[in-house]
Design a protein around this motif. Structure first.
Motif, PDB file in Angstrom:
ATOM      1  N   GLY A  69     -21.337  28.174 -39.163  1.00 45.80           N
ATOM      2  CA  GLY A  69     -22.442  27.784 -38.293  1.00 45.80           C
ATOM      3  C   GLY A  69     -21.973  27.260 -36.954  1.00 45.80           C
ATOM      4  N   SER A  70     -22.826  26.480 -36.315  1.00 43.44           N
ATOM      5  CA  SER A  70     -22.558  26.027 -34.948  1.00 43.44           C
ATOM      6  C   SER A  70     -21.275  25.205 -34.851  1.00 43.44           C
ATOM      7  N   GLN A  71     -20.897  24.527 -35.942  1.00 45.08           N
ATOM      8  CA  GLN A  71     -19.648  23.757 -35.922  1.00 45.08           C
ATOM      9  C   GLN A  71     -18.447  24.681 -35.723  1.00 45.08           C
ATOM     10  N   ALA A  72     -18.490  25.873 -36.317  1.00 50.55           N
ATOM     11  CA  ALA A  72     -17.385  26.821 -36.212  1.00 50.55           C
ATOM     12  C   ALA A  72     -17.431  27.617 -34.919  1.00 50.55           C
ATOM     13  N   TRP A  73     -18.610  27.707 -34.304  1.00 54.08           N
ATOM     14  CA  TRP A  73     -18.752  28.536 -33.105  1.00 54.08           C
ATOM     15  C   TRP A  73     -18.598  27.742 -31.807  1.00 54.08           C
ATOM     16  N   GLY A  74     -18.384  26.416 -31.918  1.00 46.08           N
ATOM     17  CA  GLY A  74     -18.291  25.605 -30.716  1.00 46.08           C
ATOM     18  C   GLY A  74     -19.629  25.385 -30.048  1.00 46.08           C
ATOM     19  N   GLU A 121     -10.540  44.223 -29.773  1.00 47.02           N
ATOM     20  CA  GLU A 121      -9.240  43.551 -29.912  1.00 47.02           C
ATOM     21  C   GLU A 121      -8.628  43.703 -31.296  1.00 47.02           C
ATOM     22  N   GLY A 122      -9.430  44.017 -32.291  1.00 49.16           N
ATOM     23  CA  GLY A 122      -8.916  44.139 -33.648  1.00 49.16           C
ATOM     24  C   GLY A 122      -8.868  42.837 -34.411  1.00 49.16           C
ATOM     25  N   VAL A 123      -9.174  41.722 -33.747  1.00 45.16           N
ATOM     26  CA  VAL A 123      -9.218  40.399 -34.388  1.00 45.16           C
ATOM     27  C   VAL A 123     -10.472  39.676 -33.911  1.00 45.16           C
ATOM     28  N   PRO A 124     -11.043  38.821 -34.759  1.00 48.77           N
ATOM     29  CA  PRO A 124     -12.278  38.130 -34.362  1.00 48.77           C
ATOM     30  C   PRO A 124     -11.995  36.832 -33.616  1.00 48.77           C
ATOM     31  N   THR A 125     -12.882  36.501 -32.683  1.00 46.72           N
ATOM     32  CA  THR A 125     -12.860  35.203 -32.003  1.00 46.72           C
ATOM     33  C   THR A 125     -14.220  34.563 -32.214  1.00 46.72           C
ATOM     34  N   PHE A 126     -14.245  33.477 -32.973  1.00 47.05           N
ATOM     35  CA  PHE A 126     -15.524  32.895 -33.360  1.00 47.05           C
ATOM     36  C   PHE A 126     -16.020  31.828 -32.396  1.00 47.05           C
ATOM     37  N   GLU A 127     -15.127  31.080 -31.800  1.00 45.94           N
ATOM     38  CA  GLU A 127     -15.560  30.017 -30.904  1.00 45.94           C
ATOM     39  C   GLU A 127     -16.011  30.617 -29.584  1.00 45.94           C
ATOM     40  N   LEU A 162     -14.673  34.404 -44.415  1.00 44.64           N
ATOM     41  CA  LEU A 162     -13.279  34.710 -44.724  1.00 44.64           C
ATOM     42  C   LEU A 162     -12.348  34.549 -43.524  1.00 44.64           C
ATOM     43  N   PHE A 163     -12.864  34.749 -42.308  1.00 50.71           N
ATOM     44  CA  PHE A 163     -11.988  34.798 -41.133  1.00 50.71           C
ATOM     45  C   PHE A 163     -12.051  33.565 -40.238  1.00 50.71           C
ATOM     46  N   VAL A 164     -13.095  32.748 -40.398  1.00 50.76           N
ATOM     47  CA  VAL A 164     -13.164  31.526 -39.585  1.00 50.76           C
ATOM     48  C   VAL A 164     -11.935  30.658 -39.881  1.00 50.76           C
ATOM     49  N   PRO A 165     -11.301  30.079 -38.845  1.00 47.00           N
ATOM     50  CA  PRO A 165     -10.060  29.308 -39.056  1.00 47.00           C
ATOM     51  C   PRO A 165     -10.169  28.173 -40.062  1.00 47.00           C
ATOM     52  N   SER A 166     -11.385  27.664 -40.314  1.00 47.00           N
ATOM     53  CA  SER A 166     -11.522  26.529 -41.236  1.00 47.00           C
ATOM     54  C   SER A 166     -11.460  26.942 -42.704  1.00 47.00           C
ATOM     55  N   TYR A 172     -20.790  32.570 -21.720  1.00 44.54           N
ATOM     56  CA  TYR A 172     -21.523  32.889 -22.942  1.00 44.54           C
ATOM     57  C   TYR A 172     -21.957  31.606 -23.663  1.00 44.54           C
ATOM     58  N   ARG A 173     -21.059  30.628 -23.697  1.00 44.73           N
ATOM     59  CA  ARG A 173     -21.387  29.383 -24.388  1.00 44.73           C
ATOM     60  C   ARG A 173     -22.554  28.675 -23.710  1.00 44.73           C
ATOM     61  N   ALA A 174     -22.513  28.591 -22.376  1.00 44.30           N
ATOM     62  CA  ALA A 174     -23.593  27.925 -21.646  1.00 44.30           C
ATOM     63  C   ALA A 174     -24.928  28.632 -21.892  1.00 44.30           C
ATOM     64  N   ARG A 175     -24.895  29.968 -21.889  1.00 46.15           N
ATOM     65  CA  ARG A 175     -26.129  30.725 -22.099  1.00 46.15           C
ATOM     66  C   ARG A 175     -26.672  30.513 -23.507  1.00 46.15           C
ATOM     67  N   MET A 176     -25.791  30.527 -24.492  1.00 41.09           N
ATOM     68  CA  MET A 176     -26.247  30.378 -25.873  1.00 41.09           C
ATOM     69  C   MET A 176     -26.775  28.983 -26.164  1.00 41.09           C
ATOM     70  N   LEU A 177     -26.209  27.986 -25.523  1.00 35.54           N
ATOM     71  CA  LEU A 177     -26.744  26.640 -25.684  1.00 35.54           C
ATOM     72  C   LEU A 177     -28.140  26.531 -25.076  1.00 35.54           C
ATOM     73  N   GLU A 178     -28.380  27.231 -23.970  1.00 36.41           N
ATOM     74  CA  GLU A 178     -29.725  27.263 -23.382  1.00 36.41           C
ATOM     75  C   GLU A 178     -30.716  27.918 -24.337  1.00 36.41           C
ATOM     76  N   ILE A 179     -30.268  29.031 -24.953  1.00 37.16           N
ATOM     77  CA  ILE A 179     -31.135  29.736 -25.900  1.00 37.16           C
ATOM     78  C   ILE A 179     -31.419  28.848 -27.098  1.00 37.16           C
ATOM     79  N   LYS A 180     -30.380  28.197 -27.615  1.00 35.08           N
ATOM     80  CA  LYS A 180     -30.529  27.320 -28.781  1.00 35.08           C
ATOM     81  C   LYS A 180     -31.513  26.192 -28.500  1.00 35.08           C
ATOM     82  N   ALA A 181     -31.526  25.690 -27.273  1.00 34.44           N
ATOM     83  CA  ALA A 181     -32.423  24.596 -26.899  1.00 34.44           C
ATOM     84  C   ALA A 181     -33.849  25.078 -26.651  1.00 34.44           C
ATOM     85  N   GLY A 182     -34.089  26.390 -26.758  1.00 31.95           N
ATOM     86  CA  GLY A 182     -35.432  26.931 -26.568  1.00 31.95           C
ATOM     87  C   GLY A 182     -35.845  27.072 -25.119  1.00 31.95           C
TER      88      GLY A 182
END
Length: 434
Positions: free
Chosen positions: A116-121, A337-343, A182-186, A348-358
């Protein structure tokens, strides 16, 4: 035709479908895990609305010694435990089984991951800590008449664990939740079974993430956008029907056709589409039991009577729209890239936080995703990921796991998958009364 008396064999056969033991259960003491459908036993006041006793809702989470319950048309309301009962026998059985399975198999978890959001930053001070993971199923649980346990869900819904073979099946389908687990670093294994699963996780990665992540996310955003638009139209229709005098079906259809974003070949076609929507609206409300008849007159009485309302367009705005956009970005990067980046970082982060805030309309979120579509398509076309997952490798993993579960049980090794394994659920049956 007169039916003769039942034979003992018929009694046994026809009576084998009814589980025994739920009749004496105190419904006020039954655990109410996340997802249980309940009926309220008391009245509530929410703002200026009166919520009567006897409404139906679904448990969202346990909190403060009681439960947050999602009530259709109202939202989330808190109730104490003794103010709720499972709605029907099936829900009672579901709640009992789910709670008992959680208590019994929680020690069998072999892999846990913070998701969830904890893993995605993208977490803030109000974000929950969500966990997913995998559990091994003790050998005796694989046999008998009882259904094989495949899911564990905590009472508040924040922790979800899948039986190991189910997790593998989901990962082979490129299920986003499973691959992220399975792939999240945590991701942390607490048992050799979990370590084996993590060691083989590359076997599940293929170009299929193009569809399961990217295309799926865009289709869901489009569906959410259309649902919100329909809800906005419904809210307007109910508002118009409160006018004095109440407008006719033709008048409401004319107004609706004038604001509809859907193009139509002729004004007559637009009017017909609007009337079709109105018929669908009162049919939907009738199916939900909110109006007493399947017609426009009942819809008008409902609008003017101030009865229980389905969720408004504002309530329908999903908080997880940002996650759908995130899936498009993640899929593009993973394919390229062949590897995932979850954070998520940067713009992109600024935009997604705006979306999350409605603060971003769903239509704009959909446009953002559509703007990323060419990049997603190109990443898929040029990706070096395999076309299909490695089914042979996954099969060998499951066989190895099965042999290990059998070995621990037969040798009675210490631990929850061996000597200390919880007893499988007992199945009792009662015969039908003739």
């Amino acid at each position: 035709m007169t039916r003769g008396p039942k034979t003992p064999e018929q009694d046994r056969t026809e009576g084998a479908a009814r589980p025994r033991g739920y009749e004496q259960v105190d419904k006020l003491s039954v655990p109410l895990p996340h997802g249980t459908e309940v009926t309220t036993r008391v009245e509530r006041v929410a703002g200026d609305r009166h919520i009567p006793q006897g409404v139906v809702g679904r448990v969202v989470r346990a909190r403060g010694g009681g439960f947050d319950v999602q009530v259709v048309g109202v939202g989330e309301l808190w109730y104490a435990r003794d103010e709720l009962v499972p709605r029907k026998p099936g829900q009672l059985q579901f709640a009992l089984r789910r709670a008992a399975t959680w208590d019994a198999l929680r020690p069998c978890v072999v892999l846990e991951t913070v998701v969830g959001s904890q893993a995605w930053g993208l977490a803030n001070e109000s974000s929950d800590v969500d966990m997913r993971g995998v559990f091994g199923l003790p050998l005796p649980w694989h046999f008998g008449l009882a259904d094989k346990a495949r899911d564990l869900v905590s009472a508040d819904g924040s922790h979800t664990f899948w039986e190991l073979s189910k997790a593998v099946e989901q990962a082979l389908r490129a299920d986003p939740n499973t691959l992220e687990m399975l792939f999240v670093p945590s991701a942390r294994a607490s048992d050799a079974l979990g370590e084996w699963l993590l060691a083989e996780r590359e076997a599940f990665v293929s170009k299929a993430i193009f569809g399961s992540f990217g295309r799926y996310a865009m289709s869901q955003l489009d569906k959410l956008t259309r649902s919100q638009r329909l809800a906005e139209h419904r809210d307007l229709v109910l508002e118009w029907l409160c006018e004095e005098p109440a407008p006719s079906l033709d008048e409401v259809a004319r107004r609706l056709a004038a604001i509809s974003p859907r193009s139509a070949p002729t004004p007559e076609d637009a009017l017909l589409a609007a009337k079709t929507y109105l018929k669908q609206l009162y049919r939907s409300l009738w199916d939900q039991g909110l109006i007493e008849a399947n017609d426009f007159a009942a819809l008008t009485r409902y609008a003017r009577g101030g009865g229980q309302r389905p969720p408004s367009a504002r309530e329908l705005r999903p908080k997880n729209a940002y996650n759908l956009l995130r899936l498009v970005v993640l899929a593009t990067g993973w394919l390229r890239e062949g590897v995932p980046t979850f954070e998520v970082t940067g713009t992109y982060r600024a935009r997604m936080l705006e979306i999350k805030a409605g603060r971003v309309p769903l239509e704009e979120v959909l446009r953002d995703a559509e703007a990323l579509a060419p990049e997603l398509e190109e990443a898929h076309r040029t990706s070096k990921l395999p076309q299909l997952p490695d089914y042979g490798r996954a099969d060998r993993l499951l066989r190895r796991v099965g042999e290990e579960l059998a070995r621990r049980w037969v040798l009675q090794e210490p631990g929850p998958l061996g000597r200390d394994a919880p007893a499988p659920p007992a199945v009792e049956w009662k015969e039908e009364e003739s």
